[in-house]
Write an enzyme that holds these catalytic residues in place. Structure first.
Site, mmCIF file in Angstrom:
data_model
loop_
_atom_site.group_PDB
_atom_site.id
_atom_site.type_symbol
_atom_site.label_atom_id
_atom_site.label_comp_id
_atom_site.label_asym_id
_atom_site.label_seq_id
_atom_site.Cartn_x
_atom_site.Cartn_y
_atom_site.Cartn_z
ATOM 1 N N LYS A 117 -41.912 -9.316 10.647
ATOM 2 C CA LYS A 117 -42.119 -9.921 9.261
ATOM 3 C C LYS A 117 -44.280 -9.678 8.461
ATOM 4 C CE LYS A 117 -38.629 -13.039 8.700
ATOM 5 N NZ LYS A 117 -37.884 -12.996 10.062
HETATM 6 C C1 LIG Z 1 -36.816 -12.876 10.217
HETATM 7 C C2 LIG Z 1 -36.927 -12.336 11.868
HETATM 8 C C3 LIG Z 1 -35.675 -11.713 11.809
HETATM 9 C C4 LIG Z 1 -34.384 -11.327 10.386
HETATM 10 O O1 LIG Z 1 -34.466 -10.832 9.793
HETATM 11 P P1 LIG Z 1 -34.167 -10.242 8.609
HETATM 12 O O2 LIG Z 1 -34.020 -9.275 7.687
HETATM 13 O O3 LIG Z 1 -33.780 -12.010 7.805
HETATM 14 O O4 LIG Z 1 -32.390 -10.227 8.828
HETATM 15 C C5 LIG Z 1 -35.275 -11.067 12.860
HETATM 16 N N1 LIG Z 1 -35.975 -11.137 14.235
HETATM 17 C C6 LIG Z 1 -37.382 -11.858 14.349
HETATM 18 C C7 LIG Z 1 -38.246 -12.616 15.199
HETATM 19 C C8 LIG Z 1 -37.540 -12.598 12.755
HETATM 20 O O5 LIG Z 1 -38.613 -12.703 12.710
#
Ligand SMILES: *Cc1c(COP(=O)(O)O)cnc(C)c1O
Length: 475
Positions: A117
């Protein structure tokens, strides 16, 4: 480039008009009115830009096709300041790690909070600061988190001019490492609020405050959730960067596997593919919360009730509905906003599901758009973490393990498979210990963070009290 809503509102809006917004006024999500098409000559230029000038320069090339209301020099400077080796821990920013011939992990988790993120949130922080300064405005970001999103937002917004963050989390319920990451921030514009309650209580407070329109306007309350278009756009870049690293020429195709929850990450892959990046398959990997896997297997999209949402060892994928999925369905149905509105605005609200299994368009999800899917369980995660550690000496986190497990079911001869690594194992240490009988490695900068002084305020689950706190900080 103009933006429109997936539910039919085609009022033209520019990138900076939608930058600080969540949903479109008709309840839909914003998308560009078309995807810029990348011809062979442009792809060749971009490969050179990536190889010779690096990730930030590639990001500028891609972003500038979607953003025409920030002067090019400013946008270039924003990209250069965001994607640095200092922030992301290495020069390549998103290096590939080869597990075996033609099977790679793309490392997206070397940013400040050790989850992918950061790739988008760090850019968002710089875009927000730029745009707020240009408008002479201030923004108060109010959010609820159970882990990854809140810390990525705080590390992106810390010290930014014109921005305050008020982040609610359930008191005592995040992992020790996650609490330490957030609460050790000493920046004056970051406010950690531990709510006596569960995550849903935090989210209810955010909703209550956002629904108080007078308050929302007076204090310019905003959010940074995953439906934000700028976050999605930032993620498009690493699909190109992964492709250039895994291939020697633009005649080759690759496949990507993406651990998925809200469908934000893999939706960026869809955008890259729509632009013309040679992606064979986009493999959606879910955990036991298999809303998305069910759709791609059957054509039925059935959201789950909170009680039917499992708490798993890949918790960032524990979702009951995939908030970005509407974007893909809009494209799948030929951009028919009225139909998307009927499906997401009415069928989902009434019945909690819709069924496209009888629809010609559904067959194209795989044949035309390259989407396939699979799921993984706790036992699969443990086995995959053990296998990758034994065979490759590499520790992977639980979400990435879901990806590796599902990816291995879709490997095709001659097509490199790239699994997106979405977090580092230190964030989910308990499951690593369960799988390997030892603690995960901890990056040096996180040594001893649990012992640092904390800046957090414990409050009861009371929206009025949170409003008073925000008001007090806004003088
Ligand atoms: C947010 C997150 C996801 C999922 O990503 P999306 O964009 O919501 O599909 C997967 N793995 C981790 C470690 C995350 O923080």
């Amino acid at each position: 480039m103009n933006y429109l809503s997936t539910r039919g509102d085609a009022t033209p809006r520019k990138f900076c008009d939608i930058l600080l917004e969540g949903l479109a006024p008709d309840g839909g999500l914003y998308l560009p009115e078309g995807y810029p098409q990348i011809d062979a000559a442009t792809l060749a230029v971009w490969r050179r830009v990536h190889d010779e000038q690096g990730y930030a320069a590639l990001a500028f090339e891609i972003l500038s096709l979607y953003i025409d209301d920030i002067p090019a020099d400013d946008l270039k400077a924003i990209c250069a300041k965001t994607y640095t080796p200092e922030v992301f821990g290495n020069k390549v920013i998103v290096p590939l790690k080869q597990l075996q011939d033609g099977f790679y992990l793309e490392a997206l988790s070397n940013g400040p909070t050790l989850a992918f993120k950061d790739m988008a949130m760090q850019l968002l922080g710089n875009l927000f600061e730029y745009e707020l300064a240009r408008r002479g405005q201030q923004l108060n970001i109010l959010g609820a988190t159970s882990g990854d999103t809140g810390s990525a937002a705080e590390y992106a917004m810390r010290g930014k001019k014109g921005i305050r963050v008020f982040m609610l989390s359930p008191h005592g319920r995040m992992s020790a490492f996650q609490q330490a990451q957030m609460f050790s921030l000493q920046d004056e514009n970051i406010h950690n609020i531990a709510i006596e309650g569960v995550f849903d209580d935090c989210q209810d407070i955010v909703k209550a405050v956002s629904n108080d329109l007078a308050f929302k306007r007076q204090y310019n309350i905003g959010t940074v959730n995953s439906i934000n278009w700028a976050r999605l756009l930032a993620q498009v870049v690493y699909y190109f960067a992964g492709y250039f690293q895994a291939t020697a020429s633009n005649a080759e195709t690759v496949s990507f596997t993406v651990p998925s929850g809200n469908f934000g990450n893999v939706c960026a892959g869809h955008v890259a593919r729509m632009m013309g990046l040679p992606i064979r398959q986009l493999v959606v990997a879910t955990n036991e919360n298999d809303v998305l896997d069910e759709f791609f297997r059957t054509g039925v999209y059935r959201v789950r009730a909170a009680a039917d949402t499992h708490e798993t060892s890949s918790p960032s994928m524990d979702i009951s509905k995939a908030s970005n999925f509407e974007r893909f369905v809009f494209d799948l149905l030929g951009r028919d906003g009225a139909r998307v509105k009927a499906l997401f605005g009415e069928s989902l609200a009434k019945a909690g599901s819709f069924d496209l299994s009888g629809d010609e368009a559904f067959k194209q999800a795989a044949s035309r758009y390259g989407f396939v899917s699979g799921k993984s369980t706790h036992a699969d995660r443990l086995a995959t973490i053990r296998r990758v550690f034994k065979e490759h000496g590499l520790m992977i986190d639980t979400h990435t393990a879901d990806g590796v497990k599902v990816a291995s079911e879709y490997v095709q001869p001659g097509v490199p498979m790239i699994v997106l690594e979405t977090a580092l194992p230190i964030k989910f240490a308990a499951t690593i210990v369960e799988a390997l009988g030892r603690e995960p490695d901890r990056p040096a900068k996180f040594e001893g963070i649990e012992a640092l002084p904390r800046r957090v305020q414990v409050m009861s689950a009371d929206a009025g009290a949170v409003q008073s706190l925000i008001a007090a900080h806004c003088g």
